[in-house]
Write a protein that holds these residues in place. Structure first.
Motif, short mmCIF file in Angstrom:
data_model
loop_
_atom_site.label_atom_id
_atom_site.label_comp_id
_atom_site.label_asym_id
_atom_site.label_seq_id
_atom_site.Cartn_x
_atom_site.Cartn_y
_atom_site.Cartn_z
N TYR A 67 0.85 -1.18 0.00
CA TYR A 67 0.00 0.00 0.00
C TYR A 67 0.89 1.23 0.00
CZ TYR A 67 -4.44 -2.42 0.84
OH TYR A 67 -5.56 -3.20 0.71
N THR A 68 0.37 2.34 -0.52
CA THR A 68 1.13 3.59 -0.53
C THR A 68 0.35 4.67 0.20
OG1 THR A 68 2.41 3.20 -2.55
CG2 THR A 68 1.94 5.49 -2.01
N SER A 69 1.06 5.42 1.03
CA SER A 69 0.51 6.60 1.69
C SER A 69 1.28 7.81 1.19
CB SER A 69 0.65 6.47 3.21
OG SER A 69 0.30 7.68 3.85
N VAL A 70 0.58 8.71 0.50
CA VAL A 70 1.23 9.89 -0.06
C VAL A 70 1.10 11.04 0.93
CG1 VAL A 70 1.35 11.51 -1.98
CG2 VAL A 70 0.67 9.13 -2.39
N ASN A 71 2.21 11.63 1.28
CA ASN A 71 2.19 12.79 2.16
C ASN A 71 2.10 14.05 1.32
OD1 ASN A 71 2.39 14.57 4.27
ND2 ASN A 71 4.50 14.08 4.79
N THR B 19 -3.73 12.42 1.11
CA THR B 19 -4.36 13.42 1.97
C THR B 19 -5.03 14.46 1.07
OG1 THR B 19 -2.47 14.91 2.06
CG2 THR B 19 -2.50 13.08 3.63
N PRO B 20 -5.89 15.31 1.61
CA PRO B 20 -6.52 16.33 0.76
C PRO B 20 -5.53 17.22 0.02
CG PRO B 20 -7.69 16.15 2.83
CD PRO B 20 -6.46 15.29 2.97
N ALA B 21 -4.34 17.39 0.59
CA ALA B 21 -3.35 18.27 -0.04
C ALA B 21 -2.32 17.53 -0.88
CB ALA B 21 -2.63 19.10 1.03
N SER B 22 -2.35 16.20 -0.88
CA SER B 22 -1.37 15.42 -1.63
C SER B 22 -1.46 15.69 -3.12
CB SER B 22 -1.58 13.92 -1.39
OG SER B 22 -1.39 13.57 -0.04
N LEU B 23 -0.33 15.67 -3.79
CA LEU B 23 -0.26 15.87 -5.24
C LEU B 23 0.27 14.59 -5.87
CD1 LEU B 23 -0.56 18.25 -7.39
CD2 LEU B 23 1.94 18.37 -7.27
N ALA C 287 -1.16 16.73 -12.97
CA ALA C 287 -1.07 16.29 -11.59
C ALA C 287 -2.36 16.66 -10.88
CB ALA C 287 0.13 16.94 -10.91
N TYR C 288 -2.77 15.82 -9.93
CA TYR C 288 -4.05 16.01 -9.26
C TYR C 288 -3.86 15.99 -7.75
CZ TYR C 288 -5.68 14.70 -13.91
OH TYR C 288 -5.87 14.62 -15.26
N GLN C 289 -4.69 16.77 -7.07
CA GLN C 289 -4.61 16.85 -5.61
C GLN C 289 -5.75 16.08 -4.95
OE1 GLN C 289 -4.15 21.21 -4.95
NE2 GLN C 289 -2.45 20.59 -3.63
N GLY C 290 -5.42 15.44 -3.82
CA GLY C 290 -6.39 14.87 -2.91
C GLY C 290 -7.57 14.19 -3.53
N GLY C 291 -8.77 14.73 -3.24
CA GLY C 291 -10.01 14.13 -3.71
C GLY C 291 -10.09 14.05 -5.22
N ARG C 292 -9.52 15.01 -5.92
CA ARG C 292 -9.53 14.98 -7.38
C ARG C 292 -8.70 13.80 -7.89
NH1 ARG C 292 -12.28 15.21 -11.82
NH2 ARG C 292 -11.16 16.04 -13.63
N ALA C 293 -7.62 13.48 -7.22
CA ALA C 293 -6.81 12.32 -7.60
C ALA C 293 -7.61 11.04 -7.46
CB ALA C 293 -5.55 12.26 -6.75
N VAL C 294 -8.46 10.96 -6.43
CA VAL C 294 -9.31 9.79 -6.25
C VAL C 294 -10.38 9.75 -7.34
CG1 VAL C 294 -10.95 8.66 -4.70
CG2 VAL C 294 -8.88 9.71 -3.77
N GLN C 295 -10.95 10.89 -7.67
CA GLN C 295 -11.99 10.95 -8.71
C GLN C 295 -11.46 10.49 -10.06
OE1 GLN C 295 -13.42 14.97 -8.67
NE2 GLN C 295 -14.55 14.73 -6.74
N ALA D 202 -5.53 7.77 -7.51
CA ALA D 202 -5.42 7.27 -6.14
C ALA D 202 -6.74 6.58 -5.79
CB ALA D 202 -5.12 8.41 -5.17
N ASP D 203 -6.73 5.86 -4.66
CA ASP D 203 -7.89 5.07 -4.29
C ASP D 203 -8.73 5.66 -3.17
OD1 ASP D 203 -7.49 2.56 -5.98
OD2 ASP D 203 -5.55 2.73 -4.96
N GLU D 204 -8.09 6.35 -2.25
CA GLU D 204 -8.82 6.74 -1.05
C GLU D 204 -8.13 7.92 -0.38
OE1 GLU D 204 -10.30 4.48 3.05
OE2 GLU D 204 -9.80 3.33 1.24
N VAL D 205 -8.93 8.80 0.23
CA VAL D 205 -8.38 9.88 1.05
C VAL D 205 -8.19 9.33 2.46
CG1 VAL D 205 -8.78 12.15 2.04
CG2 VAL D 205 -9.43 11.70 -0.33
N GLY D 206 -6.98 9.39 2.94
CA GLY D 206 -6.66 8.86 4.26
C GLY D 206 -5.18 9.02 4.52
N GLY D 207 -4.80 8.94 5.79
CA GLY D 207 -3.42 9.13 6.17
C GLY D 207 -2.65 7.81 6.28
N LEU D 208 -1.49 7.90 6.89
CA LEU D 208 -0.61 6.74 7.01
C LEU D 208 -1.26 5.62 7.81
CD1 LEU D 208 2.17 5.39 6.65
CD2 LEU D 208 2.92 6.60 8.72
#
Length: 308
Positions: A109-113, A133-137, A207-215, A219-225
């Motif tokens: 699994y990957t957690s993007v900071n 995270t919401p601010a992740s790119l 490049a996409y941030q946070g929720g847009r990356a999931v959309q 990315a798969d999900e908004v969440g932390g480490l």
């Protein structure tokens, strides 16, 4: 202690003591990671930091770490904790292959900071799930070719021009095309059924941030480490487990002898924007990085020299 022999014996004992301490420190520094996570009844989720610009040196450290994790039967799952703008194209591709080999045997699994951009996204894309995270790119799927300030050779040569630059203009664009196709192809292979954008859009290097990356499916999900760790443990069917944190970039104490941990190579990276500058022989660099190199460049995406 006036006896010269006694003084020599005392000096020798002091020297041996110092050498013994150094030997212990070296041993502790270079003990393989597999020994620090003993194979036994305990089950582990390993968190591996990828938090610097990807270079030949840093990639080899991480690849070795992932290789050891793959063979360690006590490590049931791995979480990549990524905060990197990418870096060298060749090193990023090697990292991708190492993660792909690991994910074939264990949940990854990957957690993007802050960001998993360009080559760092290439590294993470074989993961089973990517948390942001919401601010992740994330994203920026493309290649940047940086050329010497006086341009590229227009013809092949075995003379000084070849030694200076290493390739012709046609070879330069052919290399960019090949690397772009490999990068885009990896994203489509690993995430094609989850992407909500076309191959052509992927090749535009957005490049996409946070929720847009999931959309978009990057990315798969908004969440932390912690969410990523829990997800990886669940994927490995672990009810009880230990979490161990690893930083492959850590010099592990060798600075005691080397006097520093500076990585070699021609490229240096500034903290902000990660621009690459050249030192020594002026040559072509192929980068998968989010930032602005300080030399002439071609950002290679679907609008440059052919489609994806």
């Amino acid at each position: 202690m006036n006896n010269p022999i006694d003084r020599r014996v005392a000096t020798a004992l002091q020297s041996y003591t110092v050498l013994a301490v150094i030997a212990i420190l070296i041993g502790a520094a270079v003990v393989p990671y597999a020994a620090s996570v003993a194979e036994g009844d305990e089950q582990y989720v390993a968190v591996v930091n990828i938090d610097e610009t990807i270079s030949g040196s840093s990639s080899q450290d991480t690849i070795q770490e992932l290789r050891e994790l793959r063979s360690n039967e006590s490590v049931e799952a791995v979480v990549l904790r990524v905060s990197s703008p990418g870096g060298s194209a060749a090193a990023s591709e090697s990292m991708y292959l190492a993660v792909k080999r690991l994910s074939a045997e264990k949940p990854v699994y990957t957690s993007v900071n802050q960001y998993a951009a360009s080559g760092a996204y290439y590294t993470a894309v074989p993961s089973d799930r990517i948390y942001v995270t919401p601010a992740s790119l994330v994203g920026h799927v493309g290649v940047i070719g940086t050329a010497p300030s006086d341009g590229l050779s227009s013809a092949a040569t075995t003379g000084p021009d070849k030694a200076h630059r290493g390739m012709t203009r046609d070879q330069y664009y052919a290399s960019l095309e090949s690397m772009k196709r490999a990068f885009v192809g990896a994203v489509m292979t690993e995430r094609g059924d989850r992407l909500n954008v076309s191959r052509e859009t992927v090749a535009e290097a957005s490049a996409y941030q946070g929720g847009r990356a999931v959309q978009t499916g990057y990315a798969d999900e908004v969440g932390g480490l912690e969410a990523a760790i829990a997800g990886a443990a669940e994927a490995a069917d672990l009810s009880e487990y230990q979490v161990v944190y690893r930083n492959p970039a850590d010099p592990r104490g060798l600075f005691l002898l080397s006097g520093g941990s500076e990585a070699g190579g021609n490229a240096t990276v500034a903290a902000e924007g990660a621009p690459y500058t050249f030192q020594g022989v002026d040559t072509v660099h192929f980068l998968m990085i989010y930032g602005t190199p300080e030399n002439q460049q071609v950002v290679y995406n679907s609008s440059a020299q052919g489609g994806a």
